[in-house]
Design an enzyme around this catalytic site. Structure first.
Site, short mmCIF file in Angstrom:
data_model
loop_
_atom_site.label_atom_id
_atom_site.label_comp_id
_atom_site.label_asym_id
_atom_site.label_seq_id
_atom_site.Cartn_x
_atom_site.Cartn_y
_atom_site.Cartn_z
N LYS A 205 0.83 -1.20 0.00
CA LYS A 205 0.00 0.00 0.00
C LYS A 205 0.87 1.26 0.00
CE LYS A 205 -2.99 -3.27 0.68
NZ LYS A 205 -4.02 -3.77 -0.20
C1 LIG Z 1 -4.95 -4.71 0.60
C2 LIG Z 1 -6.38 -4.49 0.61
C3 LIG Z 1 -7.17 -4.83 1.70
C4 LIG Z 1 -6.64 -5.61 2.86
O1 LIG Z 1 -5.65 -4.98 3.57
P1 LIG Z 1 -4.76 -5.84 4.59
O2 LIG Z 1 -4.02 -4.81 5.37
O3 LIG Z 1 -3.86 -6.71 3.76
O4 LIG Z 1 -5.67 -6.65 5.43
C5 LIG Z 1 -8.52 -4.54 1.67
N1 LIG Z 1 -9.06 -3.92 0.61
C6 LIG Z 1 -8.35 -3.57 -0.46
C7 LIG Z 1 -9.02 -2.86 -1.59
C8 LIG Z 1 -6.98 -3.85 -0.51
O5 LIG Z 1 -6.27 -3.51 -1.59
#
Ligand SMILES: *Cc1c(COP(=O)(O)O)cnc(C)c1O
Length: 416
Positions: A205
């Site tokens: 992210k």
């Molecule tokens: C990565 C992601 C998640 C989950 O995040 P985590 O921190 O890995 O649990 C949820 N929604 C979207 C759209 C994502 O890209």
């Protein structure tokens, strides 16, 4: 340029090292993150609500995140998935409810709905790769309680139209901004248009602490319920209120640790640097590739609000998209298709409607069968397999960016 010049056919690749850096926050880790984590260890206070020499790192992250997003309340949690579950539970979503989810998103968005005891129904997209607001009318029914929007891979989605639709149909709006922290529409941050917004701090992210997440909302009651759900029904920030039995319920433990919070603070300081770097590179790439044969760019509804996390183009068909991706990878540039070129509901954990208990719940809470078919979102099926995507790193060099343009032109001039 000729077929044999392509690296995939034995020609010289444009680069001799592979270009693929989908970890914007992690690439910038240095002594600042290390020292922040070190300080928490030396304070002997790794827990967010008290300690031996308590530093309040998670609380600081929550305050600074709220300020950065221009929202009243922020709550740190353990992951982006936890954040979506907390948001759903804060909004009272559960058994017997349907939640509209975009057909293009990571599996976690739909999975969180099921783990919350509700059922996801999937909305088709348009060429922005976001929910097509015009098609929402076809899927909403008496069970629909909420809609989750997902600004995909850095770009803002049509929140103005979504909010209008939600108002008419009395739906809660949750924004899953896991992939696009800092993106905005008309100057208003993604995550603050709806009732409640969520972020992730996982490795891929915008910012990362390895694992982590956050929930934001202007609504005090949703915030309190989120705090309670993430901390066993407790509201430790306000002990007088947490004593009121009428307001509480059992919850989970999704609390963030102080070590994570300390690193999150350092990462948040880097958000503007990351966004500015990505935006500049994306602009150069789009300018350099504006006449590229065969492709059209993903439509972006507000260029200013796009954090520039990715460059996405559409090929005329899936064969050409895959041919391009293969040839670009041979040139040492990591183009790819998100989620294997398929809508989210094609993940077996969704499509099979299997659950961990195997008792049919939560799909059996309706007086009709929940049916998922491969072609239920035809635009998503089409665009997912025609897309080609490059992750943009804030630290790509001018040479890296030139190589991408050079290679993309080289490959497309041969295959088209
Ligand atoms: C990565 C992601 C998640 C989950 O995040 P985590 O921190 O890995 O649990 C949820 N929604 C979207 C759209 C994502 O890209």
């Amino acid at each position: 340029m000729d077929k044999k010049d392509l690296a995939i056919n034995g020609g010289t690749p444009v680069r001799d090292t592979y270009l693929y850096l989908p970890y914007p926050g992690a690439q910038l880790y240095d002594e600042k993150e290390a020292k922040a984590a070190f300080d928490v260890c030396m304070s002997k206070s790794p827990f967010r609500y008290y300690g031996i020499n308590y530093l309040g790192m998670v609380e600081k992250f929550e305050k600074d995140l709220a300020a950065r997003m221009n929202v009243k309340n922020a709550l740190a949690v353990t992951s982006g998935t936890a954040a979506v579950v907390v948001a759903l539970k804060a909004a009272g979503i559960g058994p017997g409810d349907k939640v509209i989810v975009p057909s293009i998103t990571f599996v976690a968005t739909a999975g969180a709905v099921i783990c919350a005891g509700a059922v996801p129904v999937f909305a088709d997209i348009d060429d922005t790769m976001h929910i097509d607001p015009k098609k929402l009318g076809n899927i909403v029914d008496k069970y629909t309680k909420a809609i989750i929007t997902v600004p995909f891979s850095g770009a803002p989605c049509q929140m103005d139209e979504i909010m209008e639709f939600a108002k008419v149909h009395n739906l809660i709006v949750i924004e899953d901004v896991a992939q696009s922290m800092g993106s905005s529409l008309k100057g208003r941050m993604m995550g603050t248009w709806g009732d409640i917004g969520t972020y992730s701090l996982q490795m891929n992210k915008m910012l990362t602490t390895g694992e982590g997440g956050a929930v934001v909302t202007d609504n005090d009651s949703l915030y309190e319920r989120a705090v309670r759900y993430h901390d066993q029904g407790q509201l430790r920030c306000d002990p007088s209120r947490s004593a009121d039995p009428a307001l509480t319920f059992p919850g989970q433990n999704y609390r963030m640790s102080e070590i994570t919070g300390a690193v999150a603070n350092m990462q948040l300081e880097r958000l503007d640097f990351i966004i500015n770097g990505m935006k500049k590179i994306k602009k150069t790439l789009k300018e350099g590739l504006k006449d590229i044969p065969g492709f059209t760019f993903r439509r972006i509804i507000d260029e200013d609000g796009d954090v520039g996390a990715s460059l996405i183009m559409y090929a005329p068909d899936s064969e050409k998209a895959l041919e391009f991706i293969k040839a670009m990878n041979a040139e040492n540039i990591g183009f790819f298709q998100s989620y294997g070129g398929k809508p989210v509901y094609m993940n077996p954990q969704i499509f099979t409607k299997n659950t961990v208990e195997g008792k049919g719940f939560p799909y059996n809470q309706f007086d009709e069968e929940i049916v998922y078919t491969e072609d239920m979102c035809p635009v998503a099926c089409d665009l997912a397999k025609r897309m080609v995507c490059l992750s943009i790193s804030p630290v790509y060099t001018d040479k890296d960016v030139e190589d991408v343009i050079l290679a993309a032109k080289k490959v497309s001039s041969v295959i088209f």
